[in-house]
Design a protein around this motif. Structure first.
Motif, PDB file in Angstrom:
ATOM      1  N   MET A   1       1.682   1.287   3.200  1.00  0.00           N
ATOM      2  CA  MET A   1       2.722   0.865   2.281  1.00  0.00           C
ATOM      3  C   MET A   1       3.341   2.098   1.626  1.00  0.00           C
ATOM      4  SD  MET A   1       2.429  -1.549  -1.143  1.00  0.00           S
ATOM      5  CE  MET A   1       1.803  -0.214  -2.204  1.00  0.00           C
TER       6      MET A   1
ATOM      7  N   THR B   1       4.031  -8.560  -2.676  1.00  0.00           N
ATOM      8  CA  THR B   1       4.758  -8.473  -1.409  1.00  0.00           C
ATOM      9  C   THR B   1       5.717  -9.627  -1.170  1.00  0.00           C
ATOM     10  OG1 THR B   1       3.084  -9.722  -0.150  1.00  0.00           O
ATOM     11  CG2 THR B   1       2.751  -7.340  -0.377  1.00  0.00           C
TER      12      THR B   1
ATOM     13  N   TRP C   1       7.736  -5.129   3.633  1.00  0.00           N
ATOM     14  CA  TRP C   1       7.178  -6.460   3.468  1.00  0.00           C
ATOM     15  C   TRP C   1       8.132  -7.532   3.988  1.00  0.00           C
ATOM     16  CZ3 TRP C   1       2.475  -5.638   3.328  1.00  0.00           C
ATOM     17  CH2 TRP C   1       1.868  -4.704   2.495  1.00  0.00           C
TER      18      TRP C   1
END
Length: 353
Positions: free
Chosen positions: A326, A184, A349
């Motif tokens: 995600m 990330t 992110w």
């Protein structure tokens, strides 16, 4: 930001006033708030001693993403009114620990088997701590697992195209944090882990949780059978719901994430609707359940630090807590696994920095 998105002192008076001031926060920090209202005297020391911790900073060193830029934080010795207000990123893991009879009875593996991180969420708290985003990371995501420090004193080798939850299995909390930071480029300020037994005990201490399911659930693996609709679940049933994957949708981890995010909201609603903060017996049971099954980084390994964190998010509501996943797509070389969907995942992110 509302709803779910699938992108995925010793003075008794002072303590009483502090409890009354607490407003239940959003995200997975519900558990922290339970601990944050903990008692004093011998109970304080018992609960404080329950918490296990890992020195993530010492294990990972300085080769990490930069910390979030935010307003200066007051020192730990500052007055209670000068609480921290900067942005935070916290990695929260749900571990299917096999240790202990209770965990084994709730679905842990055989004797000697290691634990896995079957639930992983990055909880981002906005600066000012009145808004939050909870990002779920599918356990079936294929990632590059970086070299991690090992308990034996050496380090693990870099591994490519391995499941995300393998990081915890081979290197524990430090490797889980390092893998998340690697994928990330976002610094994890804190780490919180709770096991099967702790989660079930917490739900029972709260008097159960009410969850509405959109479809029938019949999962032989989690031993959960529910008709579509609204149900009040006890701790064991709530844990089964969090673990359910084969009884809904396409049987993948993605469907389970949706159920877990419903549980996050349900926990918050249940805490808000109970007398938890004014009922010493219930409060102690909840705090004992949490601390006895909790592992944190060394920055959160005391009731004092957990209290400070809990009070700092008293203005955060579940209505201002966004739950997402995600962004992922099916892995081109394995239809049973997923990979990050770029550039959408990187954009998500980046928004947490």
């Amino acid at each position: 930001m509302n709803g779910e998105e699938s992108a995925f002192g010793e003075g008794g008076g002072d303590l009483g006033r502090r409890r009354r001031r607490l407003k239940i926060a959003g995200g997975l920090l519900a558990a922290v708030l339970v601990v944050g209202a903990g008692g004093a005297g011998w109970a304080f020391w018992r609960l404080n001693d329950n918490i296990d911790s890992v020195d993530i900073d010492a294990a990972l060193g300085d080769n990490r993403p930069a910390k979030i830029r935010s307003s200066p934080e007051p020192s730990a010795s500052a007055t209670a009114e000068a609480l921290p207000s900067g942005a935070l990123n916290i990695l929260v893991l749900g571990s299917d620990s096999r240790s202990g009879k209770e965990n084994a009875e709730l679905g842990g593996g055989g004797e000697g088997a290691g634990a896995r991180s079957d639930t992983a969420m990055v909880v981002h708290i906005d600066e000012g701590r009145t808004g939050a985003t909870v990002v779920s990371i599918p356990r079936d995501t294929l990632v590059t697992r970086p070299s991690c420090p090992s308990e034996s004193g050496g380090s693990t080798a870099v591994a490519y195209n391995v499941m995300f939850n393998s990081a915890y299995a081979v290197g524990g909390p430090a490797c889980a944090v390092k893998t998340v930071e690697s994928m990330t480029d976002v610094r994890m300020d804190h780490y919180i882990e709770i096991d099967f037994s702790g989660f079930a005990k917490l739900v029972d201490a709260l008097g159960g949780v009410t969850v509405t399911t959109d479809e029938d659930i019949d999962d032989e693996d989690s031993h959960l059978s529910l008709r579509a609709g609204t149900h009040h679940l006890d701790g064991e049933q709530a844990l089964a719901l969090a673990r359910t994957r084969h009884g809904i949708g396409d049987g993948s981890d993605l469907g389970r994430i949706g159920l877990q995010q419903k549980l996050v909201k349900a926990l918050l609603d249940q805490i808000s609707s109970t007398d938890l903060l004014t009922n010493p017996a219930r409060l102690y049971r909840a705090a004992d359940a949490i601390t006895g099954s909790l592992t944190t980084d060394t920055g959160l390994d005391s009731l004092t630090e957990l209290t400070r964190l809990g009070e700092s998010v008293k203005g955060l509501s579940s209505a201002e807590t966004r739950t997402v996943m995600m962004p992922v797509v099916t892995a081109p070389y394995d239809r049973n696994r997923v990979v990050a969907d770029e550039p959408e995942a990187s954009r998500l992110w980046k928004s947490l920095k």
